[in-house]
Each structure stands twice: as structure tokens, then as C-alpha cells.
Design a protein around this motif. Structure first.
Motif, PDB file in Angstrom:
ATOM      1  N   GLN A 113       0.834  -1.205   0.000  1.00 26.87           N
ATOM      2  CA  GLN A 113       0.000   0.000   0.000  1.00 26.87           C
ATOM      3  C   GLN A 113       0.869   1.255   0.000  1.00 26.87           C
ATOM      4  N   HIS A 114       1.893   1.267   0.850  1.00 25.81           N
ATOM      5  CA  HIS A 114       2.772   2.423   0.925  1.00 25.81           C
ATOM      6  C   HIS A 114       3.515   2.634  -0.401  1.00 25.81           C
ATOM      7  N   LEU A 115       3.988   1.560  -0.994  1.00 32.32           N
ATOM      8  CA  LEU A 115       4.686   1.676  -2.275  1.00 32.32           C
ATOM      9  C   LEU A 115       3.740   2.188  -3.361  1.00 32.32           C
ATOM     10  N   TYR A 116       2.502   1.736  -3.311  1.00 32.36           N
ATOM     11  CA  TYR A 116       1.495   2.200  -4.273  1.00 32.36           C
ATOM     12  C   TYR A 116       1.262   3.707  -4.130  1.00 32.36           C
TER      13      TYR A 116
ATOM     14  N   SER B 233      -2.090  -4.615  -7.144  1.00 32.52           N
ATOM     15  CA  SER B 233      -2.345  -6.040  -7.369  1.00 32.52           C
ATOM     16  C   SER B 233      -1.701  -6.897  -6.288  1.00 32.52           C
ATOM     17  N   LEU B 234      -0.474  -6.544  -5.895  1.00 34.27           N
ATOM     18  CA  LEU B 234       0.211  -7.293  -4.838  1.00 34.27           C
ATOM     19  C   LEU B 234      -0.508  -7.134  -3.502  1.00 34.27           C
ATOM     20  N   TYR B 235      -0.994  -5.924  -3.245  1.00 35.09           N
ATOM     21  CA  TYR B 235      -1.783  -5.693  -2.023  1.00 35.09           C
ATOM     22  C   TYR B 235      -3.011  -6.596  -2.024  1.00 35.09           C
ATOM     23  N   ARG B 236      -3.735  -6.587  -3.134  1.00 35.34           N
ATOM     24  CA  ARG B 236      -4.964  -7.386  -3.226  1.00 35.34           C
ATOM     25  C   ARG B 236      -4.671  -8.875  -3.058  1.00 35.34           C
ATOM     26  N   LYS B 237      -3.599  -9.356  -3.665  1.00 32.05           N
ATOM     27  CA  LYS B 237      -3.257 -10.778  -3.578  1.00 32.05           C
ATOM     28  C   LYS B 237      -2.931 -11.187  -2.147  1.00 32.05           C
ATOM     29  N   ASP B 238      -2.154 -10.358  -1.441  1.00 33.92           N
ATOM     30  CA  ASP B 238      -1.825 -10.684  -0.051  1.00 33.92           C
ATOM     31  C   ASP B 238      -3.062 -10.609   0.840  1.00 33.92           C
TER      32      ASP B 238
ATOM     33  N   GLU C 242      -8.104 -16.058   2.979  1.00 38.09           N
ATOM     34  CA  GLU C 242      -8.242 -17.498   2.706  1.00 38.09           C
ATOM     35  C   GLU C 242      -7.660 -18.338   3.842  1.00 38.09           C
ATOM     36  N   ILE C 243      -6.465 -17.964   4.318  1.00 38.99           N
ATOM     37  CA  ILE C 243      -5.829 -18.712   5.414  1.00 38.99           C
ATOM     38  C   ILE C 243      -6.646 -18.596   6.694  1.00 38.99           C
ATOM     39  N   VAL C 244      -7.079 -17.386   6.993  1.00 43.37           N
ATOM     40  CA  VAL C 244      -7.826 -17.135   8.230  1.00 43.37           C
ATOM     41  C   VAL C 244      -9.132 -17.935   8.263  1.00 43.37           C
ATOM     42  N   LEU C 245      -9.836 -17.965   7.141  1.00 44.52           N
ATOM     43  CA  LEU C 245     -11.110 -18.691   7.104  1.00 44.52           C
ATOM     44  C   LEU C 245     -10.896 -20.199   7.083  1.00 44.52           C
ATOM     45  N   SER C 246      -9.900 -20.667   6.317  1.00 43.28           N
ATOM     46  CA  SER C 246      -9.676 -22.118   6.214  1.00 43.28           C
ATOM     47  C   SER C 246      -9.120 -22.705   7.511  1.00 43.28           C
ATOM     48  N   LYS C 247      -8.292 -21.924   8.217  1.00 46.61           N
ATOM     49  CA  LYS C 247      -7.691 -22.400   9.475  1.00 46.61           C
ATOM     50  C   LYS C 247      -8.465 -21.913  10.704  1.00 46.61           C
ATOM     51  N   GLN C 248      -9.534 -21.178  10.464  1.00 46.31           N
ATOM     52  CA  GLN C 248     -10.404 -20.679  11.542  1.00 46.31           C
ATOM     53  C   GLN C 248      -9.608 -19.928  12.623  1.00 46.31           C
ATOM     54  N   ILE C 249      -8.868 -18.920  12.172  1.00 44.32           N
ATOM     55  CA  ILE C 249      -8.044 -18.116  13.080  1.00 44.32           C
ATOM     56  C   ILE C 249      -8.894 -16.937  13.549  1.00 44.32           C
TER      57      ILE C 249
ATOM     58  N   TYR D 169     -10.801  -6.563   6.939  1.00 48.84           N
ATOM     59  CA  TYR D 169     -10.460  -5.146   6.842  1.00 48.84           C
ATOM     60  C   TYR D 169      -9.471  -4.881   5.703  1.00 48.84           C
ATOM     61  N   ILE D 170      -8.382  -5.670   5.631  1.00 50.83           N
ATOM     62  CA  ILE D 170      -7.409  -5.366   4.569  1.00 50.83           C
ATOM     63  C   ILE D 170      -7.953  -5.756   3.191  1.00 50.83           C
ATOM     64  N   THR D 171      -8.867  -6.734   3.161  1.00 59.10           N
ATOM     65  CA  THR D 171      -9.500  -7.063   1.883  1.00 59.10           C
ATOM     66  C   THR D 171     -10.398  -5.909   1.441  1.00 59.10           C
ATOM     67  N   ALA D 172     -11.045  -5.259   2.405  1.00 58.90           N
ATOM     68  CA  ALA D 172     -11.846  -4.064   2.101  1.00 58.90           C
ATOM     69  C   ALA D 172     -10.957  -2.938   1.587  1.00 58.90           C
ATOM     70  N   LYS D 173      -9.806  -2.745   2.230  1.00 59.52           N
ATOM     71  CA  LYS D 173      -8.872  -1.701   1.797  1.00 59.52           C
ATOM     72  C   LYS D 173      -8.357  -1.980   0.387  1.00 59.52           C
ATOM     73  N   ALA D 174      -8.149  -3.252   0.074  1.00 57.21           N
ATOM     74  CA  ALA D 174      -7.711  -3.629  -1.276  1.00 57.21           C
ATOM     75  C   ALA D 174      -8.773  -3.253  -2.308  1.00 57.21           C
ATOM     76  N   GLN D 175     -10.029  -3.496  -1.971  1.00 50.43           N
ATOM     77  CA  GLN D 175     -11.122  -3.146  -2.887  1.00 50.43           C
ATOM     78  C   GLN D 175     -11.227  -1.627  -3.060  1.00 50.43           C
ATOM     79  N   MET D 176     -10.934  -0.877  -2.000  1.00 45.31           N
ATOM     80  CA  MET D 176     -10.894   0.582  -2.110  1.00 45.31           C
ATOM     81  C   MET D 176      -9.817   1.004  -3.112  1.00 45.31           C
ATOM     82  N   MET D 177      -8.658   0.374  -2.995  1.00 45.20           N
ATOM     83  CA  MET D 177      -7.547   0.693  -3.877  1.00 45.20           C
ATOM     84  C   MET D 177      -7.891   0.403  -5.336  1.00 45.20           C
ATOM     85  N   MET D 178      -8.693  -0.651  -5.545  1.00 50.87           N
ATOM     86  CA  MET D 178      -9.082  -1.043  -6.900  1.00 50.87           C
ATOM     87  C   MET D 178     -10.295  -0.258  -7.414  1.00 50.87           C
ATOM     88  N   GLY D 179     -10.878   0.594  -6.538  1.00 52.17           N
ATOM     89  CA  GLY D 179     -12.020   1.413  -6.942  1.00 52.17           C
ATOM     90  C   GLY D 179     -13.356   0.720  -6.833  1.00 52.17           C
ATOM     91  N   ASN D 180     -13.385  -0.437  -6.144  1.00 52.99           N
ATOM     92  CA  ASN D 180     -14.638  -1.192  -5.968  1.00 52.99           C
ATOM     93  C   ASN D 180     -15.268  -0.794  -4.630  1.00 52.99           C
TER      94      ASN D 180
END
Length: 257
Positions: free
Chosen positions: A87-90, A101-106, A112-119, A128-139
Motif C-alpha cells: 500500500q505504501h509503495l502504491y 495487485s500485490l496488495y490485493r493478492k496478499d 483465505e488462510i484465516v477462514l480455512s484455518k479458523q483463526i 479489513y485489509i480485503t476491504a482496503k484492497a477493494q478501495m484501492m481497486m475502486g470497488n
């Protein structure tokens, strides 16, 4: 592992080479689970001091260590921390799409890890960071939904953090076209941040309050919010990243927060 090694120490002469070798190995395995966490903490300090590339290297090393340890919560948090670096580099490299794109992928990998491993303790952060990624992409519509999910999973005792996330949610609504509702939420969130600022350290409080002010300045173009943001940022010498975001806003009209 550590207990077995210490048991072996008791069976050999304390002055022997074998004893020393086993003891050193035992000490290593005792501290081994902390290596990943220490690398991550060092990476996050580098990130917040503006040394983004060095931070990426350290966080990647922490991620590798957490993979060895099979520490899924640690892996998830590394992805969160690395996403913030992207995000900072962007923000500071003319909005290069590769960093978005790298932000969104991470962000997606963390979720995916959090939901599959129930963390449970990382679920709110993942949304939250997935929401921030969508903001960055304009969604903005999708971002608003994900901010709601993040707030649903956030510990209700964290009122200052909730206010920060609600300010982000308000910006998503505003940019999606729900300007009145979004603006009202951003203003209310700023008030809540100031009310609950003592829940967190002064650095974090200043990050969140200045972020809320920059969002309001960006959306409303009102000088009072920009003036207040400058005052908060300039009062804290640790606000290195925020100062860069402020400079970015003054140059381009977008802070990226």
C-alpha cells in the motif's frame, strides 16, 4: 523437544563437550518459536519508519519462519503487514498498478488462510485489509460490504479501532455515492476516535485521527480538516508515513488513506 534435551543434559557430565552441545541446542529450541515474531516486529518497525523495502525483506523472512513453525496465525499477520508495505509503495510511486495487485493478492491470501484455518483473532483484520484492497481497486460497493464484515468480527471492546474502521467505511460509502451517509459516519467516527484515543498508544491514536482528518479533507475539500490533519501529523515526529501521505495529498489531491 526442549524438555527431552534438558533431560539428556542431566544424564551427562556438566563439564563435558556433550553437555554443552546439548544445552546450546536446548536453548535454541526454547527460543525457536519466538524467531518469527521477532522478525515480524522488526519488519513492522522498519515499515513505520518509512524503510519499506527493508521492511518487506524482514517480513518475508518472518513469513518463511512461520511456515517452518506451521504458525498459521503468524503467516496471516505477515500477509497483513506485507500488504501494508505494498500500500505504501502504491501511494508513493505514482499509483503503480502492480503494487495494488500485490496488495490485493496478499489480502485475499490472508482471508483465505484465516477462514480455512479458523483463526478467530485475525478474522476482523483479514476482512479489513480485503476491504482496503477493494478501495484501492475502486470497488467501493464491495469495500463497504467488507468493512461491515470486519466491524462485525472486531472485538467490541476496541472502540478506538472500531472508530478508525468506521471512518474507512464512511469513505467507501461516500465514494460509492452515498455521500450524506458516508460524510456523517466519517464525522461521527472522528469524534469517537478522539473520545477513545487513550485506549491505544499516542502514535496509533495520531495515525488514526490524522487518517480520519485526511479522508474528510479529501472528500469535502474543507480547509479546516486539512489544517487539523497537519497539526496532528507535525506534532508527532514518528508520523513518517503519514507525512509522506500528507505530501502526496498536497501534490495530487489524494492521500491514499
Amino acid at each position: 523437544m526442549t524438555l527431552r534435551l534438558w533431560s539428556r543434559c542431566c544424564l551427562v557430565n556438566s563439564n563435558s563437550y556433550q553437555f554443552k552441545k546439548i544445552a546450546v541446542t536446548a536453548i535454541f529450541w526454547y527460543h525457536y518459536p519466538m524467531i518469527g515474531q521477532k522478525l515480524l516486529e522488526q519488519g513492522e518497525r522498519l515499515r513505520e519508519s518509512g524503510q519499506t523495502l527493508d521492511a518487506l525483506d524482514m517480513i518475508h523472512r518472518a513469513l518463511e519462519q512461520f511456515v517452518v513453525e506451521k504458525n498459521y496465525a503468524g503467516q496471516a499477520h505477515c500477509l497483513l503487514s506485507r500488504a501494508i508495505c505494498w500500500q505504501h509503495l502504491y501511494q508513493f510511486h505514482a499509483s503503480e498498478p502492480v503494487y495494488a495487485s500485490l496488495y490485493r493478492k496478499d489480502a485475499e491470501a490472508m482471508l483465505e488462510i484465516v477462514l480455512s484455518k479458523q483463526i478467530a483473532n485475525e478474522t476482523a483484520n483479514a476482512y479489513y485489509i480485503t476491504a482496503k484492497a477493494q478501495m484501492m481497486m475502486g470497488n467501493f460497493d464491495r469495500a463497504a460490504t467488507l468493512f461491515q464484515d470486519a466491524l462485525k468480527y472486531l472485538d467490541p471492546a476496541r472502540q478506538a479501532q472500531a472508530a478508525d474502521w468506521q471512518a474507512n467505511y464512511g469513505k467507501a460509502l461516500y465514494l460509492h455515492g452515498q455521500k450524506e451517509q458516508g460524510l456523517e459516519l466519517m464525522i461521527r467516527s472522528l469524534e469517537a476516535l478522539r473520545q477513545h484515543a487513550k485506549e491505544v498508544d499516542s502514535y496509533t491514536a495520531n495515525v488514526w485521527i490524522s487518517g480520519a482528518l485526511l479522508r474528510l479533507a479529501e472528500c469535502t475539500k474543507e480547509e479546516k480538516y486539512l489544517t487539523e490533519a497537519k497539526q496532528v501529523i507535525n506534532s508527532d515526529p514518528k508520523q513518517i508515513v503519514r507525512k509522506k501521505q500528507l505530501e502526496n495529498y498536497l501534490k495530487t489531491g489524494s492521500s491514499g488513506v
